[in-house]
Design an enzyme around this catalytic site. Structure first.
Site, PDB file in Angstrom:
ATOM      1  N   TYR A 235       1.555  12.587  14.502  1.00 46.45           N
ATOM      2  CA  TYR A 235       2.173  11.596  13.623  1.00 46.45           C
ATOM      3  C   TYR A 235       2.977  10.587  14.438  1.00 46.45           C
ATOM      4  CZ  TYR A 235       5.258   9.630  10.037  1.00 46.45           C
ATOM      5  OH  TYR A 235       5.966   8.767   9.214  1.00 46.45           O
TER       6      TYR A 235
ATOM      7  N   SER B 256       8.226   4.344  12.242  1.00 48.99           N
ATOM      8  CA  SER B 256       9.083   5.518  12.079  1.00 48.99           C
ATOM      9  C   SER B 256       9.930   5.690  13.331  1.00 48.99           C
ATOM     10  CB  SER B 256       8.233   6.775  11.862  1.00 48.99           C
ATOM     11  OG  SER B 256       9.021   7.947  11.926  1.00 48.99           O
TER      12      SER B 256
ATOM     13  N   GLY C 277       7.526   3.083  -0.640  1.00 53.38           N
ATOM     14  CA  GLY C 277       6.592   2.110  -1.196  1.00 53.38           C
ATOM     15  C   GLY C 277       6.924   1.737  -2.618  1.00 53.38           C
TER      16      GLY C 277
ATOM     17  N   THR D 193       0.848  -1.192   0.000  1.00 49.39           N
ATOM     18  CA  THR D 193       0.000   0.000   0.000  1.00 49.39           C
ATOM     19  C   THR D 193       0.882   1.241   0.000  1.00 49.39           C
ATOM     20  OG1 THR D 193      -0.202   0.129   2.423  1.00 49.39           O
ATOM     21  CG2 THR D 193      -1.811  -1.234   1.239  1.00 49.39           C
ATOM     22  N   GLY D 194       0.367   2.306  -0.608  1.00 54.69           N
ATOM     23  CA  GLY D 194       1.191   3.505  -0.740  1.00 54.69           C
ATOM     24  C   GLY D 194       2.412   3.239  -1.599  1.00 54.69           C
ATOM     25  N   GLY D 195       2.171   2.630  -2.761  1.00 48.51           N
ATOM     26  CA  GLY D 195       3.296   2.168  -3.571  1.00 48.51           C
ATOM     27  C   GLY D 195       3.639   3.028  -4.763  1.00 48.51           C
ATOM     28  N   THR D 196       3.209   4.295  -4.772  1.00 48.01           N
ATOM     29  CA  THR D 196       3.441   5.120  -5.960  1.00 48.01           C
ATOM     30  C   THR D 196       4.661   6.019  -5.868  1.00 48.01           C
ATOM     31  OG1 THR D 196       1.938   6.836  -5.121  1.00 48.01           O
ATOM     32  CG2 THR D 196       0.979   5.126  -6.539  1.00 48.01           C
ATOM     33  N   SER D 197       5.268   6.126  -4.701  1.00 51.07           N
ATOM     34  CA  SER D 197       6.453   6.981  -4.577  1.00 51.07           C
ATOM     35  C   SER D 197       7.262   6.553  -3.365  1.00 51.07           C
ATOM     36  CB  SER D 197       6.064   8.463  -4.447  1.00 51.07           C
ATOM     37  OG  SER D 197       5.415   8.698  -3.212  1.00 51.07           O
ATOM     38  N   GLY D 198       8.461   7.090  -3.266  1.00 51.10           N
ATOM     39  CA  GLY D 198       9.286   6.909  -2.075  1.00 51.10           C
ATOM     40  C   GLY D 198       9.548   5.467  -1.715  1.00 51.10           C
TER      41      GLY D 198
END
Length: 250
Positions: free
Chosen positions: A151, A138, A20, A13-18
């Site tokens: 956060y 994190s 991920g 999940t969240g695999g479009t940048s950075g």
């Protein structure tokens, strides 16, 4: 390197940048069939083109349960089981105590805590026994950061999910571990620090505080994720692996 994930089914999940994107690329390079999510269709399409191979993009916001359902429906159309879930989607913004709004709190917890919880829970019927789950934590979950308390609290919650879920899932031999990156060179970090020269200056300052003397690269975090997801980590369960250049160890 041997293809540790040949013919495995992996969800990122969240695999479009950075982190991920780098991790999805690494799984695909080792032979996995990879499903990635992202909230923006243009970014999702770009990531799919970049990764190539057996990659499927599913648009969705993991804070929305209907979108998570759509993700796993897409998986079921092609595969009977999932071998790895990397619950990585998340984000946050600065807000000092005294200026925290209900909206800021709700959005951050929905994305980072609710999203992770239901990404994993809704995967359970598809996860094979002996599968691996990796959660993105994190360093902020272990050390203080000014104006970043909401956060940081979400990431402390994520880390504690792993501690508890290994007990819930022990009969199925499903391992759950947490990867906790430090300062990492990603588009999200650049945006968080305000972009341009301001972001570069903040990044250089933080690099000076890290024993390794630099910030991390997404590919370095990806390699740690793949280790946790692989059979090489077959007796590693419930841990928090810091990939931070030694930042929280001093």
């Amino acid at each position: 390197m041997p293809s540790r994930f040949q013919d495995k089914v992996v969800v990122v999940t969240g695999g479009t940048s950075g982190i991920g994107l780098a991790t999805a690329e690494a799984f695909a390079a080792e032979g996995a069939s990879v499903f990635i999510t992202g909230r923006r269709q243009d970014a999702l399409d770009a990531a799919v083109r970049r990764i190539g191979g057996r990659i499927t993009g599913v648009r969705g916001d993991m804070a929305k349960l209907a979108d998570i359902d759509r993700l796993y429906d897409a998986v079921q159309q092609k595969h009977a089981q999932i071998d790895v879930v990397f619950a990585n989607a998340g984000g946050g913004a600065f807000a000092p105590l005294g200026a925290i709004t209900e909206e800021h709190y709700q959005q951050t917890f929905d994305t980072n805590v609710k999203g992770v919880l239901f990404t994993v829970q809704k995967a359970l019927p598809l996860l094979r026994d002996g599968a691996a789950i990796v959660l993105t934590g994190s360093t902020t979950g272990s050390s203080g950061t000014p104006a970043f308390s909401v956060y940081s609290a979400t990431k402390a919650a994520v880390r504690n999910f792993a501690r508890n879920w290994i007990l819930d899932l022990k009969d199925r031999r499903i391992r759950v571990n947490t990867i906790s990156p430090g300062v990492t060179e990603t588009p999200g970090l650049n945006e968080l620090f305000g972009g341009g020269d301001q972001a570069a200056g903040t990044r250089d300052y933080l690099a000076g505080l890290i024993p390794a003397g630099r910030v991390g690269q997404p590919e370095e975090i990806a390699r740690a994720v793949l280790f946790l997801a692989s059979d090489e980590a077959s007796f590693v369960n419930g841990v928090e692996l810091f990939a931070d250049g030694g930042q929280v160890q001093i």
